[in-house]
Design a protein around this motif. Structure first.
Motif, PDB file in Angstrom:
ATOM      1  N   SER A 699       0.944  -1.282   0.100  1.00 30.16           N
ATOM      2  CA  SER A 699      -0.199   0.246  -0.458  1.00 30.16           C
ATOM      3  C   SER A 699       0.541   1.374  -0.030  1.00 30.16           C
ATOM      4  N   VAL A 700       0.264   2.144  -0.507  1.00 29.37           N
ATOM      5  CA  VAL A 700       0.956   4.147  -0.343  1.00 29.37           C
ATOM      6  C   VAL A 700       0.149   4.285   0.967  1.00 29.37           C
ATOM      7  N   ASP A 701       0.754   4.111   1.689  1.00 27.94           N
ATOM      8  CA  ASP A 701       0.272   5.045   3.074  1.00 27.94           C
ATOM      9  C   ASP A 701       1.087   6.481   3.141  1.00 27.94           C
ATOM     10  N   MET A 702      -0.360   7.597   3.473  1.00 27.50           N
ATOM     11  CA  MET A 702       0.475   9.190   3.097  1.00 27.50           C
ATOM     12  C   MET A 702      -0.528  10.148   4.184  1.00 27.50           C
ATOM     13  N   GLU A 703       0.140  10.293   5.078  1.00 25.91           N
ATOM     14  CA  GLU A 703      -0.445  11.861   5.848  1.00 25.91           C
ATOM     15  C   GLU A 703       0.002  12.929   5.954  1.00 25.91           C
ATOM     16  N   TRP A 704      -0.822  14.106   6.035  1.00 19.47           N
ATOM     17  CA  TRP A 704      -0.256  15.216   5.780  1.00 19.47           C
ATOM     18  C   TRP A 704      -1.034  16.046   6.726  1.00 19.47           C
ATOM     19  N   GLN A 705      -0.157  17.485   7.197  1.00 13.14           N
ATOM     20  CA  GLN A 705      -0.734  18.609   7.800  1.00 13.14           C
ATOM     21  C   GLN A 705      -0.377  19.735   7.206  1.00 13.14           C
ATOM     22  N   TYR A 706      -1.656  20.730   6.673  1.00 22.83           N
ATOM     23  CA  TYR A 706      -1.145  21.450   6.640  1.00 22.83           C
ATOM     24  C   TYR A 706      -0.704  23.032   7.336  1.00 22.83           C
ATOM     25  N   ARG A 707      -0.081  23.352   7.401  1.00 27.42           N
ATOM     26  CA  ARG A 707       0.388  24.789   8.536  1.00 27.42           C
ATOM     27  C   ARG A 707       0.728  25.569   7.576  1.00 27.42           C
ATOM     28  N   ASP A 708       1.102  27.040   8.045  1.00 25.71           N
ATOM     29  CA  ASP A 708       1.299  28.318   7.079  1.00 25.71           C
ATOM     30  C   ASP A 708       2.047  27.919   6.623  1.00 25.71           C
ATOM     31  N   GLY A 709       1.039  27.313   5.391  1.00 28.65           N
ATOM     32  CA  GLY A 709       1.882  27.365   4.012  1.00 28.65           C
ATOM     33  C   GLY A 709       2.277  26.528   3.304  1.00 28.65           C
ATOM     34  N   LYS A 710       2.306  24.875   4.309  1.00 24.98           N
ATOM     35  CA  LYS A 710       3.344  24.064   4.252  1.00 24.98           C
ATOM     36  C   LYS A 710       2.383  22.875   4.290  1.00 24.98           C
ATOM     37  N   PHE A 711       2.836  21.925   3.381  1.00 27.26           N
ATOM     38  CA  PHE A 711       2.731  20.585   4.295  1.00 27.26           C
ATOM     39  C   PHE A 711       3.682  19.162   4.430  1.00 27.26           C
ATOM     40  N   GLU A 712       3.066  19.219   6.196  1.00 19.11           N
ATOM     41  CA  GLU A 712       4.403  19.017   6.286  1.00 19.11           C
ATOM     42  C   GLU A 712       3.871  16.961   6.345  1.00 19.11           C
ATOM     43  N   VAL A 713       4.475  15.607   5.612  1.00 20.65           N
ATOM     44  CA  VAL A 713       3.733  14.889   4.882  1.00 20.65           C
ATOM     45  C   VAL A 713       4.453  13.841   5.595  1.00 20.65           C
ATOM     46  N   ILE A 725       6.619  15.175  -7.202  1.00 24.79           N
ATOM     47  CA  ILE A 725       5.991  15.572  -6.516  1.00 24.79           C
ATOM     48  C   ILE A 725       5.739  16.482  -7.716  1.00 24.79           C
ATOM     49  N   ILE A 726       4.251  16.536  -8.420  1.00 25.54           N
ATOM     50  CA  ILE A 726       3.693  17.130  -9.413  1.00 25.54           C
ATOM     51  C   ILE A 726       4.015  18.523  -8.917  1.00 25.54           C
ATOM     52  N   PRO A 727       4.615  20.034  -9.293  1.00 27.03           N
ATOM     53  CA  PRO A 727       4.536  21.164  -9.513  1.00 27.03           C
ATOM     54  C   PRO A 727       3.598  21.843  -8.433  1.00 27.03           C
ATOM     55  N   THR A 728       3.451  22.385  -7.508  1.00 27.97           N
ATOM     56  CA  THR A 728       1.919  22.626  -6.755  1.00 27.97           C
ATOM     57  C   THR A 728       3.091  23.701  -6.037  1.00 27.97           C
ATOM     58  N   PRO A 729       1.573  24.819  -5.339  1.00 26.33           N
ATOM     59  CA  PRO A 729       2.166  26.054  -4.867  1.00 26.33           C
ATOM     60  C   PRO A 729       2.457  26.306  -3.671  1.00 26.33           C
ATOM     61  N   ALA A 730       2.279  25.157  -3.145  1.00 29.82           N
ATOM     62  CA  ALA A 730       2.811  24.461  -1.629  1.00 29.82           C
ATOM     63  C   ALA A 730       3.792  24.344  -1.599  1.00 29.82           C
ATOM     64  N   THR A 731       4.515  24.652  -0.760  1.00 32.16           N
ATOM     65  CA  THR A 731       5.807  24.122   0.391  1.00 32.16           C
ATOM     66  C   THR A 731       5.785  22.752   0.893  1.00 32.16           C
ATOM     67  N   VAL A 732       6.688  21.862   0.354  1.00 34.79           N
ATOM     68  CA  VAL A 732       5.830  20.362   1.056  1.00 34.79           C
ATOM     69  C   VAL A 732       7.496  19.632   1.384  1.00 34.79           C
ATOM     70  N   VAL A 733       7.054  19.103   2.623  1.00 38.86           N
ATOM     71  CA  VAL A 733       8.436  18.835   3.334  1.00 38.86           C
ATOM     72  C   VAL A 733       7.786  17.087   3.137  1.00 38.86           C
TER      73      VAL A 733
END
Length: 735
Positions: A699-713, A725-733
């Motif tokens: 399986s692909v298991d993923m969880e994220w939180q979105y805080r202060d314009g940033k995805f914490e994944v 990662i397909i280009p997105t307008p947000a910062t992704v960690v």
């Protein structure tokens, strides 16, 4: 073609046969049998019985197939219903592990077989038979052709109406308190003579190929204190009624997915015979329907003596391979819609993708384009889709429709010679996505002849402008005003045709078809765009000249934007209006009355596809809740139409699971052949989201939180997989 196909199919099944004894494509001893001279008798149910004596059980299986379908019980206990549907003149074998049902000593193997011999969209009109054998500890101990007796017990009434145009006969029974002895009493002796069984012609056999159903039980609740019962959600399976009657009584059970305005079950809401009839002598009964039905409500009616209902329940007949998938978010409405979509799929996907498990149980094209995505998203596999596609490739010809065309639904009998030319185009689109999901190039190559026959079919309908004109039979765009605007030149049909040509070009490296597709798009654009909208159709006037009808449907605009006739850049005003103003609720608010609105099938889903293409996740979230939450609230399943005027449980609608994974969770695409996962993160207004998407047995298991314009994944991938990662307008960690 058939011999080559069978060779390929047999090779495909070798591995699963060696690994799994519940998947087999042959018998050791059994032959097909039926009552002499009664092979084509309508609505005949035979009860096959054999008693086997065993000392110990290390392993035990029963292999069987039948026409039309069977119910298997051992020592009175339900084991299974089947078989899997297959194309005309092909039969899939079920192989049940029966070791848990056997005891030391004598065991009753009881198999009821219904031979309907009537055309339908559910079970094919083919001569009746049963082929079955029981294997214990590696040895065949009972087989049709040498063992088993069969009886016409006349418990099921034969002279009854069809359930619907698309399904065989209603169920009506005449029973006494000994109705079940033949299946439960080892020493049972019949007062009637057994049927004379004779061997039938040899059958072309296939392995089942898909998982076995989920048969779990759940009860309905009495909600009016008298005779109206309700399941927690719409449910599909075998209705079970435990009842005591003290004198001869007729018990009628009427069922439906919703209630009428008077709060009771409506009689023939959708023009089908949604009722069961039991004429019962005094005694206790545990009744269970032979055929599966769909309902949320059951209402009882009695004529005669008093009736005591001990239990009203359902034995599910549903998909068993969709539970590993998980979705959860900070918006509970979305979670609720996901579960309603899963429930919808679960009830509609057993051996094919059905349109609905109620009125038809038919495997329709176009619906399957969306449902194939759902199977892959919820199970990580495409086993049902493989069966589904295979069914369209197996026959050497389709006898009741024009040469080169595909049936609109199959396996099915089309004695009225009707078909939907558009649906054959959707089949081609599905093949390309199936190839991406599975890498099954052999099936695509096997389909080549059939696909090029389809390309040839359309050629006589190409007019002087290079567009399809006056397509025959049932030209279908969607369930809305659009379906009234399909002649003489249907522009949505031509938009889809251009996409089909492009897909064939890509599948088989045919550059000429790509050039034809480009020419079709160019001409559609020239003719149909009136400066504000794309017009749906053009009609020949008295002088033979094509004239635009001047009518515009919302769905036509989506066809144009999805199939490459227009883009947001080429038509910015149209795109802005569709995106920002042609939204759910606009009809009620009186906006753009000159643009005929979409319906759920398929306009609402094409709209979601368009929004997804342009990364509008927040809008998808909001519109999904606005459109589908009310459906989930009312029935726990998703509907064919935006209003409950048709099926309230339609397989294609389960595509919402795929939408939520792709556009909200952010798992944009899983590419097994590349062992890669594409991720896309767009602010949808959620604080957090998590999910588990099956990929094969991992399986692909993923969880994220979105805080202060940033995805914490947090991300866990199957072994050997990478991500991009397909280009997105947000910062992704990503952790």
């Amino acid at each position: 073609m058939k011999s080559l196909l069978l060779l390929i199919l047999s090779l495909c099944f070798v591995a699963c046969n060696n690994a799994d004894l519940t998947q087999c494509d042959s018998f050791d001893k059994a032959v097909a049998v039926w009552s002499e001279g009664r092979e084509t008798e309508k609505n005949l149910t035979l009860s096959f019985r054999e008693v086997v004596d065993v000392e110990e059980v290390k392993s035990a299986y029963i292999r069987l197939t039948a026409s039309c379908d069977y119910r298997l019980r051992i020592n009175g206990e339900f084991v299974g219903h089947g078989p899997c549907v297959a194309a005309h003149d092909f039969y899939r074998i079920d192989a049940h592990d029966i070791a848990p049902y056997l005891c030391k000593g004598k065991n009753i193997i009881a198999i009821e077989v219904a031979g309907y011999n009537c055309p339908s969209y559910y079970l094919l009109d083919q001569p009746s038979f049963l082929q079955a054998e029981v294997e214990v500890n590696g040895k065949v101990v009972a087989a049709t052709g040498r063992d088993f007796e069969a009886y016409d017990l006349k418990q099921r009434v034969a002279d009854v109406p069809k359930f619907s145009f698309q399904r065989p006969y209603t169920e009506a029974y005449v029973l006494d308190s000994h109705y079940n002895d033949w299946a439960t009493n080892k020493d049972w002796k019949s007062a009637i003579q057994p049927e004379k069984l004779v061997e039938q012609e040899e059958k072309v056999l296939l392995a089942r190929g898909v998982a076995y159903p989920d048969y779990r039980l759940h009860e309905a609740q009495l909600i009016d204190g008298k005779n109206l019962y309700k399941f927690a959600t719409n449910s599909s399976g075998f209705l079970r009624t435990k009842v005591v009657v003290t004198e001869p009584t007729r018990l009628t059970l009427r069922f439906d997915e919703i209630l009428g305005e008077d709060g009771r079950v409506m009689k023939r809401r959708l023009r089908w015979q949604s009722y069961l009839i039991y004429d019962l002598q005094a005694g206790e009964y545990e009744l269970e329907t032979f055929e599966p039905y769909t309902m949320q409500y059951v209402e009882l009616f009695t004529e005669g003596g008093a009736v005591e209902i001990k239990e009203m329940s359902m034995r599910d007949y549903c998909n068993s391979d969709c539970y590993r998938a998980k979705f959860e978010s900070s918006n509970k409405d979305l979670d609720f819609i996901f579960e309603a979509a899963r429930e919808t799929y679960r009830q509609n996907a057993i051996d094919i993708y059905m349109d609905c498990p109620s009125r038809e149980r038919a495997g329709w094209l176009c619906d399957s384009y969306f449902s194939g995505r759902v199977e892959f998203a919820l199970s990580g596999k495409s086993r049902i889709e493989r069966n589904f596609i295979e069914n369209f490739l197996l026959p050497t010809e389709f006898k009741d429709i024009d040469k080169g065309m595909l049936p609109m639904c199959y396996p099915a009998d089309h004695r009225n010679h009707n078909y939907i030319p558009n649906w054959a185009m959707w089949f081609v689109l599905e093949l390309e996505e199936y190839l991406e999901r599975t890498g099954d190039r052999a099936t695509i190559d096997l389909a080549r002849t059939r696909i090029y026959e389809l390309v040839e079919f359309f050629k006589p309908y190409i007019n002087e402008d290079g567009l399809l004109e006056k397509l025959p039979k049932w030209v279908f765009v969607e369930w809305s005003r659009a379906n009234k605007l399909v002649q003489d030149v249907s522009y949505p049909s031509n938009m889809l045709y251009a996409e089909m040509l492009d897909v064939v070009s890509r599948l088989y490296d045919d550059k000429s078809l790509a050039e034809q597709a480009a020419a079709v798009r160019k001409e559609v654009l020239r003719q149909s765009f009136d400066g504000e909208y794309f017009v749906d159709n053009a009609v020949r006037n008295n002088s033979g000249k094509l004239e635009l009808s001047g009518e515009h449907t919302e769905v036509c605009q989506y066809y144009a934007l999805l199939f490459g006739v227009a883009t947001p850049e080429s038509h910015p005003a149209l795109w802005a209006r569709l995106r920002d103003e042609v939204v759910p609720g606009r009809v009620e608010n009186g906006l753009y009355p000159d643009l005929h609105p979409i319906n759920a099938f398929i306009g609402s889903y094409l709209r979601l596809e368009l929004l997804s293409k342009h990364g509008l996740s927040k809008q998808i979230l909001d519109e999904s809740i606005a459109t589908y939450k009310a459906m989930a609230d009312r029935t726990g399943t998703l509907w064919e139409s935006l209003k409950p005027k048709a099926s309230c449980n339609h397989c294609f609608a389960s595509h919402l699971t795929n939408v939520l994974y792709r556009d909200v969770l952010g798992v944009y695409k899983v590419l097994p052949c590349e062992r890669k996962v594409q991720l896309r993160f767009i602010d949808s207004g959620l604080e957090w989201c998590k999910g588990s998407i099956p990929v094969g047995d991992e399986s692909v298991d993923m969880e994220w939180q979105y805080r202060d314009g940033k995805f914490e994944v947090s991300l866990k991938l199957p072994h050997g997989y990478s991500y991009e990662i397909i280009p997105t307008p947000a910062t992704v960690v990503i952790k």
